[in-house]
Write a protein that holds these residues in place. Structure first.
Motif, PDB file in Angstrom:
ATOM      1  N   THR A  70     -19.083 -71.635  41.554  1.00 35.75           N
ATOM      2  CA  THR A  70     -18.386 -72.547  42.458  1.00 35.75           C
ATOM      3  C   THR A  70     -17.713 -71.680  43.502  1.00 35.75           C
ATOM      4  OG1 THR A  70     -17.967 -74.181  40.722  1.00 35.75           O
ATOM      5  CG2 THR A  70     -16.586 -74.285  42.683  1.00 35.75           C
ATOM      6  N   GLY A  71     -18.135 -71.823  44.729  1.00 31.69           N
ATOM      7  CA  GLY A  71     -17.672 -70.921  45.773  1.00 31.69           C
ATOM      8  C   GLY A  71     -18.853 -70.168  46.327  1.00 31.69           C
ATOM      9  N   VAL A  72     -18.697 -68.860  46.493  1.00 32.14           N
ATOM     10  CA  VAL A  72     -19.740 -68.040  47.110  1.00 32.14           C
ATOM     11  C   VAL A  72     -20.179 -66.935  46.160  1.00 32.14           C
ATOM     12  CG1 VAL A  72     -20.306 -66.512  49.035  1.00 32.14           C
ATOM     13  CG2 VAL A  72     -18.839 -68.483  49.417  1.00 32.14           C
ATOM     14  N   LEU A  73     -21.488 -66.782  46.023  1.00 33.83           N
ATOM     15  CA  LEU A  73     -22.079 -65.640  45.332  1.00 33.83           C
ATOM     16  C   LEU A  73     -22.844 -64.832  46.364  1.00 33.83           C
ATOM     17  CD1 LEU A  73     -23.120 -63.912  42.938  1.00 33.83           C
ATOM     18  CD2 LEU A  73     -24.969 -65.586  42.673  1.00 33.83           C
ATOM     19  N   VAL A  74     -22.410 -63.609  46.594  1.00 39.18           N
ATOM     20  CA  VAL A  74     -23.150 -62.679  47.446  1.00 39.18           C
ATOM     21  C   VAL A  74     -23.975 -61.800  46.514  1.00 39.18           C
ATOM     22  CG1 VAL A  74     -23.017 -60.875  49.197  1.00 39.18           C
ATOM     23  CG2 VAL A  74     -21.313 -62.708  49.170  1.00 39.18           C
ATOM     24  N   ASP A  75     -25.261 -62.088  46.453  1.00 38.00           N
ATOM     25  CA  ASP A  75     -26.171 -61.400  45.528  1.00 38.00           C
ATOM     26  C   ASP A  75     -26.894 -60.304  46.291  1.00 38.00           C
ATOM     27  OD1 ASP A  75     -27.948 -60.582  43.651  1.00 38.00           O
ATOM     28  OD2 ASP A  75     -28.845 -62.552  43.281  1.00 38.00           O
ATOM     29  N   ILE A  76     -26.300 -59.107  46.289  1.00 38.08           N
ATOM     30  CA  ILE A  76     -26.863 -57.997  47.047  1.00 38.08           C
ATOM     31  C   ILE A  76     -28.190 -57.553  46.464  1.00 38.08           C
ATOM     32  CG2 ILE A  76     -26.484 -55.560  47.645  1.00 38.08           C
ATOM     33  CD1 ILE A  76     -23.562 -56.238  48.069  1.00 38.08           C
ATOM     34  N   SER A  77     -28.315 -57.617  45.134  1.00 42.10           N
ATOM     35  CA  SER A  77     -29.543 -57.158  44.502  1.00 42.10           C
ATOM     36  C   SER A  77     -30.753 -57.979  44.929  1.00 42.10           C
ATOM     37  CB  SER A  77     -29.397 -57.190  42.975  1.00 42.10           C
ATOM     38  OG  SER A  77     -29.209 -58.523  42.523  1.00 42.10           O
ATOM     39  N   ARG A  78     -30.547 -59.278  45.263  1.00 36.16           N
ATOM     40  CA  ARG A  78     -31.661 -60.140  45.669  1.00 36.16           C
ATOM     41  C   ARG A  78     -31.542 -60.598  47.116  1.00 36.16           C
ATOM     42  NH1 ARG A  78     -33.630 -63.756  40.525  1.00 36.16           N
ATOM     43  NH2 ARG A  78     -33.491 -62.104  38.983  1.00 36.16           N
ATOM     44  N   ARG A 130     -29.319 -62.449  48.951  1.00 42.29           N
ATOM     45  CA  ARG A 130     -29.137 -63.873  49.174  1.00 42.29           C
ATOM     46  C   ARG A 130     -27.666 -64.210  49.008  1.00 42.29           C
ATOM     47  NH1 ARG A 130     -30.961 -66.899  43.563  1.00 42.29           N
ATOM     48  NH2 ARG A 130     -29.655 -65.632  42.205  1.00 42.29           N
ATOM     49  N   VAL A 131     -27.295 -65.363  49.550  1.00 42.05           N
ATOM     50  CA  VAL A 131     -25.939 -65.876  49.418  1.00 42.05           C
ATOM     51  C   VAL A 131     -26.025 -67.298  48.891  1.00 42.05           C
ATOM     52  CG1 VAL A 131     -23.832 -66.540  50.634  1.00 42.05           C
ATOM     53  CG2 VAL A 131     -25.005 -64.414  51.245  1.00 42.05           C
ATOM     54  N   ILE A 132     -25.304 -67.580  47.799  1.00 40.84           N
ATOM     55  CA  ILE A 132     -25.272 -68.909  47.200  1.00 40.84           C
ATOM     56  C   ILE A 132     -23.885 -69.508  47.442  1.00 40.84           C
ATOM     57  CG2 ILE A 132     -25.591 -70.252  45.088  1.00 40.84           C
ATOM     58  CD1 ILE A 132     -28.069 -68.727  45.885  1.00 40.84           C
ATOM     59  N   ALA A 153     -27.666 -70.257  50.917  1.00 44.41           N
ATOM     60  CA  ALA A 153     -27.415 -70.326  52.356  1.00 44.41           C
ATOM     61  C   ALA A 153     -28.608 -69.732  53.098  1.00 44.41           C
ATOM     62  CB  ALA A 153     -26.137 -69.560  52.708  1.00 44.41           C
ATOM     63  N   GLY A 154     -28.921 -70.297  54.247  1.00 43.91           N
ATOM     64  CA  GLY A 154     -30.100 -69.863  54.991  1.00 43.91           C
ATOM     65  C   GLY A 154     -29.814 -68.728  55.940  1.00 43.91           C
ATOM     66  N   GLU A 188     -28.542 -61.243  59.454  1.00 46.85           N
ATOM     67  CA  GLU A 188     -27.236 -61.786  59.071  1.00 46.85           C
ATOM     68  C   GLU A 188     -26.827 -61.293  57.694  1.00 46.85           C
ATOM     69  OE1 GLU A 188     -27.712 -65.938  61.639  1.00 46.85           O
ATOM     70  OE2 GLU A 188     -28.053 -65.912  59.472  1.00 46.85           O
ATOM     71  N   PHE A 189     -27.790 -61.242  56.766  1.00 53.66           N
ATOM     72  CA  PHE A 189     -27.452 -60.735  55.439  1.00 53.66           C
ATOM     73  C   PHE A 189     -27.133 -59.244  55.489  1.00 53.66           C
ATOM     74  CE2 PHE A 189     -28.057 -58.905  51.300  1.00 53.66           C
ATOM     75  CZ  PHE A 189     -27.410 -59.812  50.471  1.00 53.66           C
ATOM     76  N   GLU A 190     -27.907 -58.476  56.252  1.00 53.88           N
ATOM     77  CA  GLU A 190     -27.638 -57.047  56.389  1.00 53.88           C
ATOM     78  C   GLU A 190     -26.235 -56.806  56.935  1.00 53.88           C
ATOM     79  OE1 GLU A 190     -29.920 -54.072  55.903  1.00 53.88           O
ATOM     80  OE2 GLU A 190     -30.391 -55.648  54.458  1.00 53.88           O
ATOM     81  N   LEU A 191     -25.814 -57.630  57.868  1.00 53.17           N
ATOM     82  CA  LEU A 191     -24.474 -57.525  58.429  1.00 53.17           C
ATOM     83  C   LEU A 191     -23.421 -57.808  57.365  1.00 53.17           C
ATOM     84  CD1 LEU A 191     -22.392 -57.384  60.731  1.00 53.17           C
ATOM     85  CD2 LEU A 191     -22.979 -59.749  61.299  1.00 53.17           C
ATOM     86  N   LEU A 192     -23.606 -58.902  56.621  1.00 55.46           N
ATOM     87  CA  LEU A 192     -22.649 -59.233  55.571  1.00 55.46           C
ATOM     88  C   LEU A 192     -22.621 -58.144  54.505  1.00 55.46           C
ATOM     89  CD1 LEU A 192     -20.682 -61.225  54.254  1.00 55.46           C
ATOM     90  CD2 LEU A 192     -22.658 -62.352  53.195  1.00 55.46           C
ATOM     91  N   GLN A 193     -23.791 -57.671  54.097  1.00 54.91           N
ATOM     92  CA  GLN A 193     -23.851 -56.628  53.074  1.00 54.91           C
ATOM     93  C   GLN A 193     -23.143 -55.368  53.533  1.00 54.91           C
ATOM     94  OE1 GLN A 193     -27.505 -55.362  50.556  1.00 54.91           O
ATOM     95  NE2 GLN A 193     -27.603 -54.062  52.365  1.00 54.91           N
ATOM     96  N   TYR A 194     -23.324 -54.997  54.791  1.00 52.77           N
ATOM     97  CA  TYR A 194     -22.686 -53.788  55.316  1.00 52.77           C
ATOM     98  C   TYR A 194     -21.168 -53.897  55.197  1.00 52.77           C
ATOM     99  CZ  TYR A 194     -22.260 -49.610  58.221  1.00 52.77           C
ATOM    100  OH  TYR A 194     -21.983 -48.335  58.680  1.00 52.77           O
ATOM    101  N   LEU A 195     -20.632 -55.063  55.494  1.00 54.62           N
ATOM    102  CA  LEU A 195     -19.185 -55.268  55.407  1.00 54.62           C
ATOM    103  C   LEU A 195     -18.726 -55.318  53.956  1.00 54.62           C
ATOM    104  CD1 LEU A 195     -18.761 -57.994  58.187  1.00 54.62           C
ATOM    105  CD2 LEU A 195     -18.238 -55.558  58.373  1.00 54.62           C
ATOM    106  N   VAL A 196     -19.505 -56.002  53.087  1.00 50.62           N
ATOM    107  CA  VAL A 196     -19.126 -56.135  51.685  1.00 50.62           C
ATOM    108  C   VAL A 196     -19.049 -54.768  51.013  1.00 50.62           C
ATOM    109  CG1 VAL A 196     -19.940 -56.940  49.428  1.00 50.62           C
ATOM    110  CG2 VAL A 196     -19.929 -58.497  51.374  1.00 50.62           C
ATOM    111  N   LEU A 197     -20.016 -53.895  51.288  1.00 56.03           N
ATOM    112  CA  LEU A 197     -20.035 -52.584  50.671  1.00 56.03           C
ATOM    113  C   LEU A 197     -18.927 -51.671  51.183  1.00 56.03           C
ATOM    114  CD1 LEU A 197     -23.873 -51.828  50.523  1.00 56.03           C
ATOM    115  CD2 LEU A 197     -22.357 -52.491  48.649  1.00 56.03           C
ATOM    116  N   ARG A 198     -18.236 -52.118  52.218  1.00 60.58           N
ATOM    117  CA  ARG A 198     -17.114 -51.356  52.759  1.00 60.58           C
ATOM    118  C   ARG A 198     -15.857 -52.224  52.759  1.00 60.58           C
ATOM    119  NH1 ARG A 198     -21.854 -50.247  54.209  1.00 60.58           N
ATOM    120  NH2 ARG A 198     -22.517 -48.088  54.561  1.00 60.58           N
ATOM    121  N   GLU A 199     -15.695 -52.949  51.689  1.00 60.55           N
ATOM    122  CA  GLU A 199     -14.628 -53.930  51.539  1.00 60.55           C
ATOM    123  C   GLU A 199     -13.262 -53.353  51.908  1.00 60.55           C
ATOM    124  OE1 GLU A 199     -12.594 -56.616  47.970  1.00 60.55           O
ATOM    125  OE2 GLU A 199     -14.548 -55.655  47.673  1.00 60.55           O
TER     126      GLU A 199
END
Length: 240
Positions: free
Chosen positions: A129-137, A139-141, A147-148, A153-164
Motif C-alpha cells: 500500500t503506497g509505492v514499491l520502487v523495485d530496482i531489481s525489476r 518498475r514502480v508499483i 506505474a507506466g 523516467e525510471f533511470e532518473l528515479l533510480q539514480y536519485l533513490v540510490l543516492r538517497e
C-alpha cells in the motif's frame, strides 16, 4: 557500523553473476575456470573489508583514507582499472564477524542466502500500500498497480533513490543518464526538468519523494509509504 567495499564499476550493465567467494576457496580452486558459470567471464572483483570507524580511529586512520590508499595502490599496479567504493551500514550492535556484517549489508548473494530471504517482488507488489520502487525489476508499483514509467523516467528515479538524501545537480543527471552521447545530442538541463515533471505526474500522491532543491537540482526523500526493493547485485551509491 560502517565498513567498506571496493568494487569495479563496469562501463556497461550486463547480467552479472558472482563467482563463489574466493576467501572460502584454496588458491588453486579460486583461479580455476571451472568455478565460473557457463558463458561467464570475470569482469572485476569485490573486496569486502570489515573495519568500523572505532577500530580505524584506534589504528590512526579513517575509512576514507583506507579507500584512497587502496585506490592509489590499484592505480599503480592496474592504471586502467575502474573503482567504486561505498560504506556498508548496519544496525548498531549487529553481531557476527565484521566482514560478514559487511557482506550482508551490501547484499552479497552468498551472505544473503544464509539469512531469511526477502519476500518475492511479485508478492511485495500485490500487498504493498503506497509505492514499491523495485530496482531489481525496473518498475514502480503504486497501490498494487504498476506505474507506466518510461525507461528514462525510471533511470532518473533510480539514480536519485540510490543516492538517497543527496541533492543531485542537473548537470550530473545529464552527464550520468545520457553518458556516451555526443555533446550536441545530449539534452540540456531543462530536459531534466521535463522528465522530472512527467515522473512526478506518474507518482501521483507520492510525487513529493522527488524533491526540488531550488537553484541546485533534485533529491529523493524517503517517505513512510515507500518501499525500496534493491535486489541482489544492485550498486550502492559512491560515498568516497
Amino acid at each position: 557500523m560502517s565498513n567498506i567495499a571496493i568494487i569495479e564499476r563496469p562501463t556497461a550493465r550486463p547480467n552479472l553473476q558472482l563467482v563463489p567467494d574466493y576467501a572460502d576457496e584454496t588458491p588453486a580452486a579460486a583461479s580455476s575456470d571451472a568455478a565460473l558459470p557457463t558463458g561467464a567471464t570475470p569482469r572485476g572483483f569485490a573486496l569486502y573489508v570489515g573495519f568500523d570507524e572505532v577500530k580505524a580511529a584506534a589504528s590512526g586512520v579513517s575509512l576514507g583514507r583506507i579507500v584512497e590508499e587502496l585506490r592509489r595502490t590499484l592505480a599503480t599496479i592496474a592504471p586502467d582499472a575502474e573503482t567504486y567504493a561505498t560504506v556498508a551500514l548496519a544496525p548498531a550492535g549487529a553481531g557476527g564477524r565484521d566482514v560478514d556484517v559487511v557482506r550482508r549489508a551490501l547484499r552479497e548473494p552468498a551472505a544473503v542466502a544464509r539469512t531469511n530471504p526477502e519476500p518475492e517482488p511479485e508478492e511485495q507488489g500485490r500487498n504493498v500500500t503506497g509505492v514499491l520502487v523495485d530496482i531489481s525489476r525496473k518498475r514502480v508499483i503504486i497501490d498494487g498497480e504498476q506505474a507506466g514509467l518510461t525507461y528514462k523516467e525510471f533511470e532518473l528515479l533510480q539514480y536519485l533513490v540510490l543516492r538517497e538524501g543527496r541533492t543531485i545537480e542537473r548537470t550530473e543527471l545529464v552527464s550520468s543518464l545520457w553518458r556516451g552521447q555526443d555533446d550536441e545530442d545530449a539534452p540540456g538541463e531543462r530536459t531534466i526538468d521535463v522528465h522530472v515533471r512527467r515522473l512526478r505526474g506518474k507518482l501521483g500522491d507520492f510525487q513529493e519523494i522527488v524533491r526540488t532543491v531550488r537553484g541546485v537540482g533534485y533529491r529523493f526523500d524517503r517517505h513512510a509509504d515507500v518501499v525500496i526493493h534493491y535486489g541482489h547485485g544492485t550498486p550502492s551509491p559512491d560515498r568516497f
